[in-house]
Write an enzyme that holds these catalytic residues in place. Structure first.
Site, PDB file in Angstrom:
ATOM      1  CG  HIS A 104      -0.317  -5.886  -5.613  1.00  0.00           C
ATOM      2  ND1 HIS A 104      -0.055  -5.091  -4.525  1.00  0.00           N
ATOM      3  CD2 HIS A 104      -1.655  -5.806  -5.823  1.00  0.00           C
ATOM      4  CE1 HIS A 104      -1.173  -4.548  -4.095  1.00  0.00           C
ATOM      5  NE2 HIS A 104      -2.162  -4.970  -4.866  1.00  0.00           N
ATOM      6  CD  GLU A 160       5.328  -5.374  -5.650  1.00  0.00           C
ATOM      7  OE1 GLU A 160       4.347  -5.441  -6.428  1.00  0.00           O
ATOM      8  OE2 GLU A 160       5.465  -4.468  -4.814  1.00  0.00           O
ATOM      9  CB  CYS A 208       1.476  -2.672  -0.650  1.00  0.00           C
ATOM     10  SG  CYS A 208       1.055  -4.358  -1.210  1.00  0.00           S
ATOM     11  CB  CYS A 225       4.127  -6.686  -2.298  1.00  0.00           C
ATOM     12  SG  CYS A 225       2.775  -6.729  -3.495  1.00  0.00           S
TER      13      CYS A 225
END
Length: 167
Positions: free
Chosen positions: A69, A71, A99, A102
């Site tokens: 992801h 991040e 999420c 993350c």
């Protein structure tokens, strides 16, 4: 602004001179680059003392990695650059509410401030489904500001998924 005890602060009217808007625009550029690569348009920028130290966009398809992801990509790059897994005195800007994975990585990296754009009612763990970054039971809590260029971030995501459904 919201009371910190009630969740993330909402960003005031978008003043273009405001640093949060500047860095979120940079994160949106990265999110647009993700679209060019066939990725979900989420971009992240880590800033330290007024300068970008790392950035990333979603790479789950490119890297065949469910943890890639935006991040996490940015956190990994910042840790490598600093030579330390703790990213003290930084701010993470991300176009979509983090999420659970993350948010957990942000806590472990000890990022002191997180600024996000659009909320994620299906997976967001900053305010939508939970409050992981501000949970008093954890050993680290981040200051959170949500809603910075939220409409722009949400529009980019909606457009991406609309085009995927049509294709």
């Amino acid at each position: 602004m919201k009371d910190p005890a009630k969740g993330p602060a909402r960003h005031p009217a978008a003043d273009p001179a405001h640093a949060d808007v500047r860095w979120m625009r940079h994160a949106l550029e990265l999110a647009r680059a993700a679209v060019d690569e066939g990725e979900v348009p989420v971009g992240a920028v880590i800033v330290h003392r007024g300068a970008v130290v790392a950035e990333g966009f979603n790479r789950t398809f490119l890297d065949i990695d469910p943890t890639a992801h935006a991040e996490v990509v940015a956190l990994r790059r910042a840790a490598e650059r600093f030579g330390d897994h703790r990213l003290l005195d930084t701010t993470l800007y991300v176009t979509l509410e983090p999420c659970a994975m993350c948010a957990g990585a942000i806590v472990l990296a000890r990022v002191p401030r997180v600024v996000f754009g659009a909320t994620d009612p299906k997976a967001g763990m900053v305010e939508s489904l939970g409050t992981l970054l501000t949970d008093p039971r954890l050993n680290h809590r981040a200051e959170v500001t949500g809603g910075v260029l939220a409409d722009e971030s949400a529009d980019l995501l909606r457009s991406f998924f609309r085009s995927r459904r049509k294709g």
